[in-house]
Write a protein that holds these residues in place. Structure first.
Motif, PDB file in Angstrom:
ATOM      1  N   VAL A 293     -37.543   5.852  -2.491  1.00 53.00           N
ATOM      2  CA  VAL A 293     -36.737   5.604  -3.609  1.00 53.00           C
ATOM      3  C   VAL A 293     -35.927   4.335  -3.292  1.00 53.00           C
ATOM      4  CG1 VAL A 293     -34.806   7.183  -3.077  1.00 53.00           C
ATOM      5  CG2 VAL A 293     -35.353   6.598  -5.569  1.00 53.00           C
ATOM      6  N   HIS A 294     -35.811   3.561  -4.347  1.00 55.58           N
ATOM      7  CA  HIS A 294     -34.807   2.536  -4.217  1.00 55.58           C
ATOM      8  C   HIS A 294     -33.699   2.631  -5.222  1.00 55.58           C
ATOM      9  CE1 HIS A 294     -33.032  -1.477  -3.834  1.00 55.58           C
ATOM     10  NE2 HIS A 294     -33.318  -1.759  -5.251  1.00 55.58           N
ATOM     11  N   ILE A 295     -32.422   2.798  -4.865  1.00 56.67           N
ATOM     12  CA  ILE A 295     -31.417   2.861  -5.862  1.00 56.67           C
ATOM     13  C   ILE A 295     -30.809   1.496  -6.136  1.00 56.67           C
ATOM     14  CG2 ILE A 295     -29.038   3.975  -6.320  1.00 56.67           C
ATOM     15  CD1 ILE A 295     -30.070   6.288  -4.458  1.00 56.67           C
ATOM     16  N   ILE A 296     -30.711   1.010  -7.486  1.00 57.92           N
ATOM     17  CA  ILE A 296     -30.060  -0.149  -7.747  1.00 57.92           C
ATOM     18  C   ILE A 296     -28.640  -0.175  -7.479  1.00 57.92           C
ATOM     19  CG2 ILE A 296     -29.906  -1.895  -9.825  1.00 57.92           C
ATOM     20  CD1 ILE A 296     -32.850  -1.232  -8.982  1.00 57.92           C
ATOM     21  N   ASP A 297     -28.289  -1.390  -6.938  1.00 59.87           N
ATOM     22  CA  ASP A 297     -26.790  -1.556  -6.740  1.00 59.87           C
ATOM     23  C   ASP A 297     -25.934  -1.584  -7.860  1.00 59.87           C
ATOM     24  OD1 ASP A 297     -26.958  -1.620  -3.701  1.00 59.87           O
ATOM     25  OD2 ASP A 297     -27.417  -3.838  -3.869  1.00 59.87           O
ATOM     26  N   ASP A 298     -26.440  -2.222  -9.007  1.00 61.98           N
ATOM     27  CA  ASP A 298     -25.530  -2.167 -10.147  1.00 61.98           C
ATOM     28  C   ASP A 298     -25.362  -0.759 -10.960  1.00 61.98           C
ATOM     29  OD1 ASP A 298     -25.329  -4.867 -10.040  1.00 61.98           O
ATOM     30  OD2 ASP A 298     -27.130  -5.194 -11.499  1.00 61.98           O
ATOM     31  N   ALA A 299     -24.128  -0.427 -11.241  1.00 63.33           N
ATOM     32  CA  ALA A 299     -23.753   0.827 -11.498  1.00 63.33           C
ATOM     33  C   ALA A 299     -23.048   0.718 -12.940  1.00 63.33           C
ATOM     34  CB  ALA A 299     -22.741   1.662 -10.682  1.00 63.33           C
ATOM     35  N   THR A 300     -23.284   1.721 -13.787  1.00 70.83           N
ATOM     36  CA  THR A 300     -22.490   1.904 -14.886  1.00 70.83           C
ATOM     37  C   THR A 300     -21.481   3.113 -15.092  1.00 70.83           C
ATOM     38  OG1 THR A 300     -24.471   1.196 -16.533  1.00 70.83           O
ATOM     39  CG2 THR A 300     -22.487   2.506 -17.452  1.00 70.83           C
ATOM     40  N   GLU A 301     -20.193   2.679 -15.146  1.00 70.70           N
ATOM     41  CA  GLU A 301     -19.263   3.704 -14.820  1.00 70.70           C
ATOM     42  C   GLU A 301     -18.997   4.571 -16.169  1.00 70.70           C
ATOM     43  OE1 GLU A 301     -14.634   3.585 -13.103  1.00 70.70           O
ATOM     44  OE2 GLU A 301     -16.200   2.576 -12.142  1.00 70.70           O
ATOM     45  N   TYR A 302     -18.922   5.876 -16.063  1.00 75.97           N
ATOM     46  CA  TYR A 302     -18.641   6.841 -17.172  1.00 75.97           C
ATOM     47  C   TYR A 302     -17.364   7.425 -16.968  1.00 75.97           C
ATOM     48  CZ  TYR A 302     -23.335   5.718 -18.745  1.00 75.97           C
ATOM     49  OH  TYR A 302     -24.494   5.164 -19.111  1.00 75.97           O
ATOM     50  N   ASP A 303     -16.694   7.842 -18.229  1.00 73.50           N
ATOM     51  CA  ASP A 303     -15.531   8.848 -18.294  1.00 73.50           C
ATOM     52  C   ASP A 303     -16.017  10.062 -19.164  1.00 73.50           C
ATOM     53  OD1 ASP A 303     -13.597   7.590 -16.390  1.00 73.50           O
ATOM     54  OD2 ASP A 303     -13.545   6.014 -17.903  1.00 73.50           O
ATOM     55  N   ARG A 304     -15.377  11.311 -18.788  1.00 76.69           N
ATOM     56  CA  ARG A 304     -15.712  12.233 -19.726  1.00 76.69           C
ATOM     57  C   ARG A 304     -14.333  12.665 -20.415  1.00 76.69           C
ATOM     58  NH1 ARG A 304     -18.850  17.857 -18.315  1.00 76.69           N
ATOM     59  NH2 ARG A 304     -18.722  18.935 -20.412  1.00 76.69           N
ATOM     60  N   ASP A 305     -14.689  12.719 -21.761  1.00 70.62           N
ATOM     61  CA  ASP A 305     -13.583  12.827 -22.788  1.00 70.62           C
ATOM     62  C   ASP A 305     -14.173  13.816 -23.980  1.00 70.62           C
ATOM     63  OD1 ASP A 305     -10.981  12.689 -24.098  1.00 70.62           O
ATOM     64  OD2 ASP A 305     -11.771  10.914 -25.309  1.00 70.62           O
ATOM     65  N   ASP A 306     -13.599  14.884 -24.182  1.00 72.56           N
ATOM     66  CA  ASP A 306     -13.889  15.686 -25.198  1.00 72.56           C
ATOM     67  C   ASP A 306     -15.248  16.231 -24.956  1.00 72.56           C
ATOM     68  OD1 ASP A 306     -11.694  15.211 -26.603  1.00 72.56           O
ATOM     69  OD2 ASP A 306     -12.138  13.633 -27.744  1.00 72.56           O
ATOM     70  N   GLU A 307     -15.631  16.536 -23.724  1.00 74.85           N
ATOM     71  CA  GLU A 307     -16.851  17.249 -23.402  1.00 74.85           C
ATOM     72  C   GLU A 307     -17.959  16.324 -23.619  1.00 74.85           C
ATOM     73  OE1 GLU A 307     -16.648  20.306 -22.065  1.00 74.85           O
ATOM     74  OE2 GLU A 307     -14.558  20.204 -22.323  1.00 74.85           O
ATOM     75  N   ARG A 308     -17.702  14.821 -23.618  1.00 78.25           N
ATOM     76  CA  ARG A 308     -18.842  14.087 -23.723  1.00 78.25           C
ATOM     77  C   ARG A 308     -18.530  12.938 -22.550  1.00 78.25           C
ATOM     78  NH1 ARG A 308     -22.257  14.005 -28.008  1.00 78.25           N
ATOM     79  NH2 ARG A 308     -22.625  11.789 -27.821  1.00 78.25           N
ATOM     80  N   TRP A 309     -19.659  12.312 -22.179  1.00 82.64           N
ATOM     81  CA  TRP A 309     -19.465  11.251 -21.256  1.00 82.64           C
ATOM     82  C   TRP A 309     -19.865   9.881 -22.039  1.00 82.64           C
ATOM     83  CZ3 TRP A 309     -18.354  11.571 -16.164  1.00 82.64           C
ATOM     84  CH2 TRP A 309     -18.159  13.093 -15.699  1.00 82.64           C
ATOM     85  N   HIS A 310     -18.794   8.876 -21.655  1.00 79.44           N
ATOM     86  CA  HIS A 310     -18.760   7.666 -22.342  1.00 79.44           C
ATOM     87  C   HIS A 310     -18.626   6.636 -21.309  1.00 79.44           C
ATOM     88  CE1 HIS A 310     -17.661   9.644 -26.108  1.00 79.44           C
ATOM     89  NE2 HIS A 310     -16.846  10.459 -25.222  1.00 79.44           N
ATOM     90  N   PRO A 311     -19.434   5.681 -21.432  1.00 77.24           N
ATOM     91  CA  PRO A 311     -19.470   4.205 -20.452  1.00 77.24           C
ATOM     92  C   PRO A 311     -17.998   3.577 -20.604  1.00 77.24           C
ATOM     93  CG  PRO A 311     -20.751   3.791 -22.453  1.00 77.24           C
ATOM     94  CD  PRO A 311     -20.406   5.112 -22.789  1.00 77.24           C
ATOM     95  N   GLU A 312     -17.541   3.222 -19.521  1.00 74.19           N
ATOM     96  CA  GLU A 312     -16.165   2.445 -19.488  1.00 74.19           C
ATOM     97  C   GLU A 312     -16.380   1.167 -19.989  1.00 74.19           C
ATOM     98  OE1 GLU A 312     -14.292   1.584 -15.698  1.00 74.19           O
ATOM     99  OE2 GLU A 312     -13.067   3.455 -16.098  1.00 74.19           O
TER     100      GLU A 312
END
Length: 349
Positions: free
Chosen positions: A330-349
């Motif tokens: 498996v190759h894991i891409i370096d670029d990441a998307t950061e997420y925060d959880r608010d009100d029981e849901r995940w949202h991209p930063e």
């Protein structure tokens, strides 16, 4: 035994079916009363009676309209309640009541008929695998990225496991009921190999919501994972799949696991788990489906190893999680998307 019956026969499956009833009926006041009773009451019979009342009250009309969100919430609650280093909690104890069997099986059949659960029985979904890295402010920041340690992890992992077993034989009490704890998990967790889950619906990675022994982090980085074609993946969809793996690649952990696994199952005796260093010679990865999780996790499953009557517990492995035993698979891409959880849901930063 069909799939619905297998769910009801397993402690995680029973807990999940009860959580579905609570999500579908949304009886928050009754549920809060149940949790209060389970946490503080000394009257076990009252706790069980209240749980039976809540679960058995769910009408069939609610079950046919289960949503994807309902099932995910019930799964999340089930995963969060898993404790393989201590006895079952009061709710799990109450759920053993035979008076719940028919209703729990009715719920299980409704879930199995739901289009939102079809992916629960599938193999590793290679096109949408995602790796999650967690942020823990109180522990010093971001977790180390799994998969960064290369192929050298397995010889050292096996040496550490054997050394731990020898120390436990020497230093820990033989009484399985003694108040001793250690490494209770039997998955490749914390070995350093990469783990991934799929993207499903609006959830960027299943692991964001369904993670055993979660520390409650509300911040994560999600990276795309690209498995190579023709990977050899061992699929775990049932207790038989787990016991077959243990019997083919056994590692004796009788001393190092006996206290934790006695505490959670009540069984004393020999214990084995998969020797992941040996599994990795024949397979690139191992995947636990959602159904595999609900029907297998947390139970003392009989295994026979070299004429020894032993048992094993699948512990510390989250639903739909794939561990990549071969880092080249498996190759894991370096670029990441950061997420925060608010009100029981995940949202991209």
């Amino acid at each position: 035994m069909d799939l619905a019956a297998r769910l009801v026969a397993a402690p995680r499956g029973r807990r999940f079916c009860a959580e579905v009833a609570l999500c579908a009926d949304a009886t928050d006041s009754v549920w809060n009363a149940l949790m209060t009773a389970a946490s503080f009451s000394k009257d076990v019979h009252a706790e069980r009676a209240l749980l039976i009342h809540v679960v058995n009250a769910i009408p069939s009309s609610k079950l046919v309209s289960l949503t994807h969100a309902d099932l995910l919430i019930a799964l999340e609650q089930t995963v969060n309640s898993a404790r393989y280093w201590q006895p079952p909690d009061e709710v799990d104890e109450a759920l053993r009541a035979p008076a719940l069997d028919d209703t729990l099986e009715r719920i299980a059949r409704a879930v199995m008929d739901s289009p939102h659960a079809t992916w629960w029985m599938s193999a590793t979904e290679l096109l949408t695998q995602r790796a999650v890295q967690w942020y823990h402010g109180t522990l010093g920041g971001w977790d180390a990225r799994f998969g960064d340690r290369g192929t050298s992890i397995w010889p050292s992992w096996r040496r550490q496991m054997i050394a731990e077993e020898h120390r436990a034989l020497r230093d820990r009490p033989a009484d399985p009921a003694a108040a001793v704890t250690g490494r209770w998990w039997s998955s490749p967790a914390n070995s350093g190999c990469a783990s991934t889950t799929r993207m499903v619906a609006e959830l960027p990675a299943v692991e964001l919501d369904l993670r055993e022994d979660s520390l409650g982090s509300t911040r994560a980085r999600v990276r795309q994972a690209q498995p190579r074609p023709h990977t050899r993946i061992y699929e775990i969809h049932s207790p038989a799949d787990w016991t077959r793996l243990v019997e083919q690649y056994p590692l004796d952990v009788s001393a190092s696991k006996r206290h934790d696994w006695f505490s959670t199952t009540g069984r004393a005796g020999h214990w084995h788990m998969p020797d992941w260093s040996a599994v990795g010679e024949d397979y690139d990865a191992a995947h636990l489906s959602v159904i595999g999780y609900l029907t297998t996790s947390g139970m003392a499953l009989p295994v026979r190893v070299r004429h020894i009557e032993s048992a094993s517990v699948l512990a510390g492995w989250s639903p739909d999680e794939t561990y990549w035993l071969n880092p080249d698979a498996v190759h894991i891409i370096d670029d990441a998307t950061e997420y925060d959880r608010d009100d029981e849901r995940w949202h991209p930063e």
